[in-house]
Enzyme design. Sequence first.
Site, PDB file in Angstrom:
ATOM      1  N   ASP A   1       0.875  -1.173   0.000  1.00 48.61           N
ATOM      2  CA  ASP A   1       0.000   0.000   0.000  1.00 48.61           C
ATOM      3  C   ASP A   1       0.924   1.237   0.000  1.00 48.61           C
ATOM      4  OD1 ASP A   1      -2.122   1.854   0.803  1.00 48.61           O
ATOM      5  OD2 ASP A   1      -1.230   1.713   2.808  1.00 48.61           O
TER       6      ASP A   1
ATOM      7  N   ASP B   1       0.012   5.139   1.130  1.00 50.13           N
ATOM      8  CA  ASP B   1      -0.118   6.038   2.296  1.00 50.13           C
ATOM      9  C   ASP B   1      -0.049   5.267   3.614  1.00 50.13           C
ATOM     10  OD1 ASP B   1      -0.587   8.656   1.145  1.00 50.13           O
ATOM     11  OD2 ASP B   1      -2.451   7.833   0.376  1.00 50.13           O
TER      12      ASP B   1
ATOM     13  N   ARG C   1      -0.184  11.020   2.173  1.00 50.01           N
ATOM     14  CA  ARG C   1      -0.113  12.053   1.125  1.00 50.01           C
ATOM     15  C   ARG C   1       1.243  12.764   1.038  1.00 50.01           C
ATOM     16  NH1 ARG C   1      -1.190  11.932  -2.875  1.00 50.01           N
ATOM     17  NH2 ARG C   1      -1.680  14.045  -3.480  1.00 50.01           N
TER      18      ARG C   1
ATOM     19  N   ARG D   1     -10.833  18.792  -2.647  1.00 50.56           N
ATOM     20  CA  ARG D   1      -9.479  18.253  -2.763  1.00 50.56           C
ATOM     21  C   ARG D   1      -8.402  19.327  -2.851  1.00 50.56           C
ATOM     22  NH1 ARG D   1      -8.903  13.373  -2.505  1.00 50.56           N
ATOM     23  NH2 ARG D   1      -6.685  13.721  -2.696  1.00 50.56           N
TER      24      ARG D   1
ATOM     25  N   ARG E   1      -6.055  20.377   5.181  1.00 48.21           N
ATOM     26  CA  ARG E   1      -6.271  18.917   5.109  1.00 48.21           C
ATOM     27  C   ARG E   1      -6.099  18.301   6.509  1.00 48.21           C
ATOM     28  NH1 ARG E   1      -4.851  14.281   2.140  1.00 48.21           N
ATOM     29  NH2 ARG E   1      -5.417  15.154   0.147  1.00 48.21           N
TER      30      ARG E   1
ATOM     31  N   SER F   1     -11.185  12.524   2.218  1.00 47.15           N
ATOM     32  CA  SER F   1     -12.118  12.076   1.179  1.00 47.15           C
ATOM     33  C   SER F   1     -12.511  10.622   1.393  1.00 47.15           C
ATOM     34  CB  SER F   1     -11.460  12.224  -0.189  1.00 47.15           C
ATOM     35  OG  SER F   1     -10.356  11.344  -0.290  1.00 47.15           O
TER      36      SER F   1
ATOM     37  N   ASP G   1     -13.476   7.002  -1.265  1.00 46.49           N
ATOM     38  CA  ASP G   1     -13.571   6.484  -2.628  1.00 46.49           C
ATOM     39  C   ASP G   1     -14.872   5.708  -2.792  1.00 46.49           C
ATOM     40  OD1 ASP G   1     -10.998   7.445  -3.198  1.00 46.49           O
ATOM     41  OD2 ASP G   1     -10.071   5.608  -2.447  1.00 46.49           O
TER      42      ASP G   1
ATOM     43  N   ASP H   1      -1.376  -0.543   6.140  1.00 43.56           N
ATOM     44  CA  ASP H   1      -1.632  -0.041   7.506  1.00 43.56           C
ATOM     45  C   ASP H   1      -3.115  -0.060   7.868  1.00 43.56           C
ATOM     46  OD1 ASP H   1      -2.066   2.035   5.625  1.00 43.56           O
ATOM     47  OD2 ASP H   1      -1.984   3.527   7.228  1.00 43.56           O
TER      48      ASP H   1
ATOM     49  N   TYR I   1      -5.848  -7.753   2.459  1.00 41.45           N
ATOM     50  CA  TYR I   1      -5.138  -8.333   3.610  1.00 41.45           C
ATOM     51  C   TYR I   1      -5.762  -9.674   3.992  1.00 41.45           C
ATOM     52  CZ  TYR I   1      -3.954  -8.792   8.598  1.00 41.45           C
ATOM     53  OH  TYR I   1      -3.550  -9.257   9.828  1.00 41.45           O
TER      54      TYR I   1
ATOM     55  N   THR J   1      -3.465 -13.902  -0.501  1.00 34.93           N
ATOM     56  CA  THR J   1      -2.301 -13.157   0.009  1.00 34.93           C
ATOM     57  C   THR J   1      -1.893 -13.603   1.409  1.00 34.93           C
ATOM     58  OG1 THR J   1      -3.600 -11.433   1.103  1.00 34.93           O
ATOM     59  CG2 THR J   1      -3.046 -11.045  -1.215  1.00 34.93           C
TER      60      THR J   1
HETATM   61  O1  M1P Z   1      -4.393   6.167  -0.626  1.00 31.08           O
HETATM   62  C1  M1P Z   1      -5.430   6.458   0.239  1.00 31.08           C
HETATM   63  C2  M1P Z   1      -6.301   7.604  -0.273  1.00 31.08           C
HETATM   64  O2  M1P Z   1      -5.483   8.753  -0.555  1.00 31.08           O
HETATM   65  C3  M1P Z   1      -6.196   9.896  -0.897  1.00 31.08           C
HETATM   66  O3  M1P Z   1      -7.044  10.243   0.174  1.00 31.08           O
HETATM   67  P1  M1P Z   1      -7.107  11.718   0.847  1.00 31.08           P
HETATM   68  O4  M1P Z   1      -6.883  12.702  -0.227  1.00 31.08           O
HETATM   69  O5  M1P Z   1      -8.471  11.728   1.448  1.00 31.08           O
HETATM   70  O6  M1P Z   1      -6.026  11.740   1.894  1.00 31.08           O
HETATM   71  C4  M1P Z   1      -7.087   9.703  -2.104  1.00 31.08           C
HETATM   72  O7  M1P Z   1      -6.314   9.686  -3.279  1.00 31.08           O
HETATM   73  C5  M1P Z   1      -7.902   8.432  -1.987  1.00 31.08           C
HETATM   74  O8  M1P Z   1      -8.474   8.116  -3.224  1.00 31.08           O
HETATM   75  C6  M1P Z   1      -7.040   7.247  -1.537  1.00 31.08           C
HETATM   76  O9  M1P Z   1      -7.842   6.111  -1.324  1.00 31.08           O
END
Ligand code: M1P
Length: 246
Positions: free
Chosen positions: A13, A15, A22, A135, A142, A180, A182, A208, A220, A225
């Site tokens: 993964d 983030d 981010r 966004r 943020r 956000s 998805d 995580d 997971y 996996t």
């Molecule tokens: O990778 C996890 C998420 O990262 C972003 O989320 P946010 O902008 O809310 O921190 C987005 O790109 C989201 O699509 C993605 O799942």
Amino acid sequence: MAVRNPGLIALFDVDGTLTAPRKGVTPDMLKFMQELRKVVTVGVVGGSDLVKISEQLGNSVTNDYDYVFSENGLVAHSEGNLIGTQSLKSHLGDDKLKEFINFTLHYIADLDIPIKRGTFIEFRSGMINVSPIGRNCSQEERDEFEKYDKVHNVRPKMVEVLREKFAHLNLTFSIGGQISFDVFPQGWDKTYCLRYLNDFNEIHFFGDKTYKGGNDHEIYESEKTIGHTVTSPDDTVKQCKSIFLS
Ligand code: M1P
């Protein structure tokens, strides 16, 4: 010289696993991934689109890793080449999409939160990303929204409403980041990328958010996996050293 085990892949993964949320990858992590790639095939799977993953992991990301699965693998690259895409537009059709987008924008318009910015809906290849604050808020805004949301549950409440209203569309709502969530058809979670990895008999996944409701949970838990929960990028390195390099 180290020899790669051909049936083995380590899948990460982004983030919270390879980077802070981010944020960009550190030079140390980049170097470690290149070392790891000498002994094992390495892939990444993120919920974000390829633009954001490239911002975080570098512009040469599709060449730096053996597989890059953006939007959960709804857009898939291997050795720098696009090997597959999935289209939400073809799957749902414009009428249903419009109904969903109109309702969501009305909901956000009526939402009373401290600040709003722009880009409340990002339409991607295989998913829609919805952000109540918008966004294009700054990093500081943020971080503030994330704190506010933990107290006021803006996103969980919104997801509950959308899930009920659009139950007939069989959608999954996944809160994987800070500002956000998805939205994609059921089954288009991170397990989607596993269809490209049938040649591997041992797939190690590191993430995580592996808890129920987290966007790493399905992959997971998948019987295809071997799942590993990590607590930070440093923990990812630590676990990989002990599994693959000891
Ligand atoms: O990778 C996890 C998420 O990262 C972003 O989320 P946010 O902008 O809310 O921190 C987005 O790109 C989201 O699509 C993605 O799942």
